[in-house]
Structures are given as C-alpha cells and as structure tokens.
Scaffold this active site. Sequence first.
Site, PDB file in Angstrom:
ATOM      1  N   LYS A 217       0.832  -1.217   0.000  1.00 17.51           N
ATOM      2  CA  LYS A 217       0.000   0.000   0.000  1.00 17.51           C
ATOM      3  C   LYS A 217       0.868   1.270   0.000  1.00 17.51           C
ATOM      4  CE  LYS A 217      -1.839  -1.647   3.807  1.00 17.51           C
ATOM      5  NZ  LYS A 217      -1.303  -3.031   3.805  1.00 17.51           N
TER       6      LYS A 217
ATOM      7  N   GLY B 142       3.272  -1.000   8.788  1.00 20.46           N
ATOM      8  CA  GLY B 142       4.605  -0.642   8.314  1.00 20.46           C
ATOM      9  C   GLY B 142       4.490  -0.487   6.812  1.00 20.46           C
ATOM     10  N   HIS B 143       4.513   0.738   6.336  1.00 27.82           N
ATOM     11  CA  HIS B 143       4.315   0.995   4.906  1.00 27.82           C
ATOM     12  C   HIS B 143       5.635   1.438   4.282  1.00 27.82           C
ATOM     13  CE1 HIS B 143      -0.309   1.619   5.431  1.00 27.82           C
ATOM     14  NE2 HIS B 143       0.126   0.448   5.869  1.00 27.82           N
TER      15      HIS B 143
ATOM     16  N   VAL C  16       6.430  -4.465 -10.288  1.00 28.54           N
ATOM     17  CA  VAL C  16       7.499  -5.435 -10.566  1.00 28.54           C
ATOM     18  C   VAL C  16       8.772  -5.154  -9.771  1.00 28.54           C
ATOM     19  CG1 VAL C  16       6.645  -6.105 -12.846  1.00 28.54           C
ATOM     20  CG2 VAL C  16       8.128  -4.091 -12.651  1.00 28.54           C
TER      21      VAL C  16
HETATM   22  P1  GDP Z   1       2.273  -2.238   3.057  1.00 27.53           P
HETATM   23  O1  GDP Z   1       2.173  -2.472   4.506  1.00 27.53           O
HETATM   24  O2  GDP Z   1       1.053  -2.679   2.322  1.00 27.53           O
HETATM   25  O3  GDP Z   1       2.658  -0.830   2.692  1.00 27.53           O
HETATM   26  O4  GDP Z   1       3.462  -3.178   2.531  1.00 27.53           O
HETATM   27  P2  GDP Z   1       4.893  -3.383   3.257  1.00 27.53           P
HETATM   28  O5  GDP Z   1       5.714  -2.183   3.015  1.00 27.53           O
HETATM   29  O6  GDP Z   1       4.731  -3.845   4.647  1.00 27.53           O
HETATM   30  O7  GDP Z   1       5.428  -4.649   2.479  1.00 27.53           O
HETATM   31  C1  GDP Z   1       5.630  -4.644   1.108  1.00 27.53           C
HETATM   32  C2  GDP Z   1       7.100  -4.976   0.851  1.00 27.53           C
HETATM   33  O8  GDP Z   1       7.265  -5.316  -0.519  1.00 27.53           O
HETATM   34  C3  GDP Z   1       8.012  -3.768   1.074  1.00 27.53           C
HETATM   35  O9  GDP Z   1       9.255  -4.238   1.479  1.00 27.53           O
HETATM   36  C4  GDP Z   1       8.101  -3.142  -0.308  1.00 27.53           C
HETATM   37  O10 GDP Z   1       9.277  -2.392  -0.491  1.00 27.53           O
HETATM   38  C5  GDP Z   1       8.085  -4.358  -1.181  1.00 27.53           C
HETATM   39  N1  GDP Z   1       7.457  -4.199  -2.497  1.00 27.53           N
HETATM   40  C6  GDP Z   1       6.394  -3.441  -2.848  1.00 27.53           C
HETATM   41  N2  GDP Z   1       6.059  -3.669  -4.143  1.00 27.53           N
HETATM   42  C7  GDP Z   1       6.932  -4.589  -4.603  1.00 27.53           C
HETATM   43  C8  GDP Z   1       7.086  -5.279  -5.855  1.00 27.53           C
HETATM   44  O11 GDP Z   1       6.334  -5.093  -6.796  1.00 27.53           O
HETATM   45  N3  GDP Z   1       8.103  -6.197  -5.927  1.00 27.53           N
HETATM   46  C9  GDP Z   1       8.943  -6.444  -4.896  1.00 27.53           C
HETATM   47  N4  GDP Z   1       9.891  -7.356  -5.080  1.00 27.53           N
HETATM   48  N5  GDP Z   1       8.819  -5.832  -3.714  1.00 27.53           N
HETATM   49  C10 GDP Z   1       7.818  -4.932  -3.564  1.00 27.53           C
HETATM   50  P1  IMO Z   2       0.227  -3.042   7.221  1.00 25.82           P
HETATM   51  O1  IMO Z   2      -0.550  -1.739   7.244  1.00 25.82           O
HETATM   52  C1  IMO Z   2       0.444  -7.237   8.339  1.00 25.82           C
HETATM   53  C2  IMO Z   2      -1.423  -8.390  12.119  1.00 25.82           C
HETATM   54  C3  IMO Z   2      -0.530  -8.868  13.227  1.00 25.82           C
HETATM   55  C4  IMO Z   2      -1.462  -9.818  13.949  1.00 25.82           C
HETATM   56  C5  IMO Z   2      -2.809  -9.118  13.843  1.00 25.82           C
HETATM   57  C6  IMO Z   2      -3.181  -8.297  15.069  1.00 25.82           C
HETATM   58  O2  IMO Z   2       1.699  -2.844   7.225  1.00 25.82           O
HETATM   59  O3  IMO Z   2      -0.267  -3.908   6.126  1.00 25.82           O
HETATM   60  P2  IMO Z   2      -2.367  -5.966  16.049  1.00 25.82           P
HETATM   61  O4  IMO Z   2      -1.009  -5.492  16.420  1.00 25.82           O
HETATM   62  O5  IMO Z   2      -3.032  -5.124  14.998  1.00 25.82           O
HETATM   63  O6  IMO Z   2      -3.260  -6.182  17.223  1.00 25.82           O
HETATM   64  O7  IMO Z   2      -2.123  -7.429  15.408  1.00 25.82           O
HETATM   65  O8  IMO Z   2      -2.715  -8.282  12.706  1.00 25.82           O
HETATM   66  N1  IMO Z   2      -1.087  -7.068  11.561  1.00 25.82           N
HETATM   67  C7  IMO Z   2      -0.519  -6.877  10.367  1.00 25.82           C
HETATM   68  N2  IMO Z   2      -0.058  -7.769   9.467  1.00 25.82           N
HETATM   69  N3  IMO Z   2       0.484  -5.916   8.062  1.00 25.82           N
HETATM   70  C8  IMO Z   2       0.013  -5.015   8.942  1.00 25.82           C
HETATM   71  O9  IMO Z   2      -0.091  -3.695   8.649  1.00 25.82           O
HETATM   72  C9  IMO Z   2      -0.480  -5.473  10.180  1.00 25.82           C
HETATM   73  N4  IMO Z   2      -0.999  -4.879  11.270  1.00 25.82           N
HETATM   74  C10 IMO Z   2      -1.377  -5.863  12.106  1.00 25.82           C
HETATM   75  O10 IMO Z   2       0.605  -9.520  12.727  1.00 25.82           O
HETATM   76  O11 IMO Z   2      -1.549 -11.028  13.231  1.00 25.82           O
HETATM   77 MG    MG Z   3       3.244  -3.421   6.052  1.00 29.85          MG
END
Ligand code: GDP
Ligand code: IMO
Ligand code: MG
Length: 421
Positions: free
Chosen positions: A16, A40-41, A411
């Site tokens: 996201k 964690g975005h 990608v």
């Molecule tokens: P979010 O919580 O939805 O914002 O996603 P996260 O940041 O927690 O996890 C997504 C992970 O995948 C991060 O480490 C990004 O840098 C990485 N990522 C996002 N898009 C791509 C992609 O298209 N390919 C690869 N290999 N990594 C990606």
């Molecule tokens: P983003 O926004 C992935 C999961 C936790 C646990 C459950 C409950 O980066 O996609 P909490 O701390 O909310 O009470 O935990 O939800 N969880 C996530 N898993 N991405 C997240 O956020 C998460 N936020 C919470 O691992 O299973």
């Molecule tokens: Mg995340």
Amino acid sequence: MKVDVLLGLQWGDEGKGKIVDVFTPKYNIIGRFQGGPNAGHTLEFNGIKHVLHTIPSGIFHANSINIVGNGVVIDPVIFKKEIDALKKYNVDVQSRLLLSKKAHLILPTHRLIDAASEAAKGNAKIGSTLKGIGPTYMDKTGRNGLRVGDINDPNFKEKYNFLILKHAQILEFLHYEYNLEALEPDWFEGIELLKKLKHIDSEQYLNDALLQDKSVLAEGAQGSLLDIDFGSYPFVTSSNTICAGACTGLGIAPNRIGKVFGIFKAYCTRVGSGPFPTELLEETGEQLRKTGKEFGSTTGRPRRCGWLDLPALKYAIMINGVTELIMMKADVLSGFEKIKICTQYEVKGQAVDNFPFDISPEYVKPIYKEFKGWGQDLTSVTSASDMPTELVDYILFLEKQLQIPITIVSVGPDRTQTLFR
Ligand code: GDP
Ligand code: IMO
Ligand code: MG
C-alpha cells in the site's frame, strides 16, 4: 470531488505504501483512516527505503497535505521517531501533516496490556505487533480513551493518571510485571512533540476540501482479511480495515466515496497467527519468502507465504466495492516453473466459491489451478506490453475470475517499477 480509497485485500503488507506514494502527485490530500503503528508501509525511491507507521505515505511530496484521521491510534513515542527520521530528508512536517483532534492515543500501559494478554493466551495468541492496538481500541469503544484533542487540556495529566490506574488493575489481574516509570519520559516527550503539530477537525477540513474540488486519497492499513468484522476472527486487528472504515475513520459520507483501489500480492502472505488456507509450509513457501524478502516491516518477523487465494480475494472485493485492482510483487514469481492459484475451497467434499465462516485447515482445503511460470526477470521491465505471455495469461485469468480490471502491475519495490495497463 470524491474520496478515492486504496486498501489491502489480503492480510496486510500488500504494498500500500508504495502505491500511495506513486499516486500522491494526483491528489491534494492523503488521509490515513484506521490502524496505527502496527502498520509498516514501505516506500522506495532514489535508492532509499523509508518505512512509515502512522504518517500517511504521501508525506514525501511537497504539494500534498497528509492527514492522520480520527480512526487512527497514535503512539507518541513511535510518532516522534517517525518524525525524527524524516528530518534528514528535509520533509516539512509542520506544514504537510495534520492530526485529527479525535484520533486516540496509545498509552504506554496499552502496550503493556497488549503484551500481557498475548502472554496470557499462550499458544492461542493473536501474534499481535505488541504496539497496544487492541487495548487502545478497547478503551475507545469502552469510552475511556484519551485523544489528541485532550493533550492541551490543563487536566490532561489527571485524565492520564486516571486511565493508568485502571490499566494497573488489568495488569495486576494478568500477573504482569512492568516498570511504567521507565516508559513515561519518552511518552511525554512524544506528547510535547504532538502539541507542536497542527490539530484539526479533520472531518470538517476534508468535507470543506471536497466542496472546493480538492482530490483526496484515503490510505488503508492492514488488510481486509484482518478486519475486525470480516477477517479471520479472532486472528484480526481491532479496526475496520475495509472501505467503510474510510467513512468512519475520516468522517466521509458513503456517497462521497469514488474509486476503490484494491491492492493484492500476486501470491499471499500473512504475519502472526490464524488460519491461512493456501499457506506453503515447504520449500516453495521458503522460496517465496526469500525472493519476496517477506519479513515484517514493523516487527521483522518472517511472513508466512502461500499461493493466491481467489475465494478470499473475491470476498474482499465484494466487501469493499473494489473498482480497480493493483497486483503487486509479480517479479517475485519469476523463476517458478509452476504457479498455482486457489480457485475454490473444498468444504465437506463440495467445491465452494464463497468465503466460509471457518477457514481453518480441518474445514477447508484449497482447490488449485496450475499455471506455467516464466523465467524472465521482471524488475527492469518498464512497459506492460513487455510482460511475458505467461504473466499476461495469469493476469487475464484473474480479471476474468474477479470481473475487475487489474490496472497496475508492480514489478519491484521502487516507485519506478510500476507498470500501468
Ligand atoms: P504495506 O504495509 O502494504 O505498505 O506493505 P509493506 O511495506 O509492509 O510490504 C511490502 C514490501 O514489498 C516492502 O518491502 C516493499 O518495499 C516491497 N514491495 C512493494 N512492491 C513490490 C514489488 O512489486 N516487488 C517487490 N519485489 N517488492 C515490492
Ligand atoms: P500493514 O498496514 C500485516 C497483524 C498482526 C497480527 C494481527 C493483530 O503494514 O499492512 P495488532 O497489532 O493489529 O493487534 O495485530 O494483525 N497485523 C498486520 N499484518 N500488516 C500489517 O499492517 C499489520 N498490522 C497488524 O501480525 O496477526
Ligand atoms: Mg506493512
């Protein structure tokens, strides 16, 4: 103008942050509507990786305003760390970031109660991020919480102490030992920082902005399968992660919602406990984890990996009213000889399309369709027309099944590794 919403369709971490960052130049305002530092975005550009927890992912763009909405819960300690991390990139947080007065505060004792209740659950633990999310939302719905708008109240410390006292009773009941005094200085330092930022009635601000034809993107946290009502309860988070959460978490009426961007990985991951029908517990899962660098952005925990799950995806699309799909991490599937998609579940010997009440392994078995993989590395592909035919077949199959266009294929983690179809 309408509010577009971007949200995760799986168990979170769909990517996201990356896509909100890519979309931000098209929007005047980005608003987070729920969750807190459990999120964690990740964003990557110019060779630098940034991880945001509470701050919306539009913060790196000078021309957009970022709002932390009323539905979000804020930990002042983590918030301060995030702001400090932005300093070296000269991000003008003072002018770009606004906080809803109605957003709730995570107290140090909320974090302790989260840890204590997880410990008390033993093997049945949720696998929470231990950020105090559940206890904070409990105090919100229990009508005990403290909000951003309270911090300038001369009685704030009194209100804080009153709540702490209640938490102390809970912690005693759970036999949890702790040292609150060690946690409080950082927390109050965070509160001082929060005081310096702009606090607004964000529902009024956003609705005024819409009347002035400003464009707004609502950024979801977590994913639809972690939604408190529709996720795999009790292994969920404590907020409504679905599209309706954007209404309650920002003060936007349902008829103000425009496009709904549903984001999903080309496969599935989950971090924490709970059922995961397509989970791969052998070598293939390990390969996905390694290639996809599937380790939590917030906790560093290894993410569980599995094949794409269509009954779950269809369910999430239905609940959210998704109008466009965005498929992430297609590059991670390069090199797999065979790729599978779960098209239905087998429940009591019958093939079913719908997402059942119970998705535990004793009850549902995934039914797979197999696809031919592609060898080509996708990370340097710059146009959707250069995608390998096997990937195109994979996408066309999904579009046919889901009846929603996949308008973006990602990608790689960088901003530029984004293919528009
Ligand atoms: P979010 O919580 O939805 O914002 O996603 P996260 O940041 O927690 O996890 C997504 C992970 O995948 C991060 O480490 C990004 O840098 C990485 N990522 C996002 N898009 C791509 C992609 O298209 N390919 C690869 N290999 N990594 C990606
Ligand atoms: P983003 O926004 C992935 C999961 C936790 C646990 C459950 C409950 O980066 O996609 P909490 O701390 O909310 O009470 O935990 O939800 N969880 C996530 N898993 N991405 C997240 O956020 C998460 N936020 C919470 O691992 O299973
Ligand atoms: Mg995340």
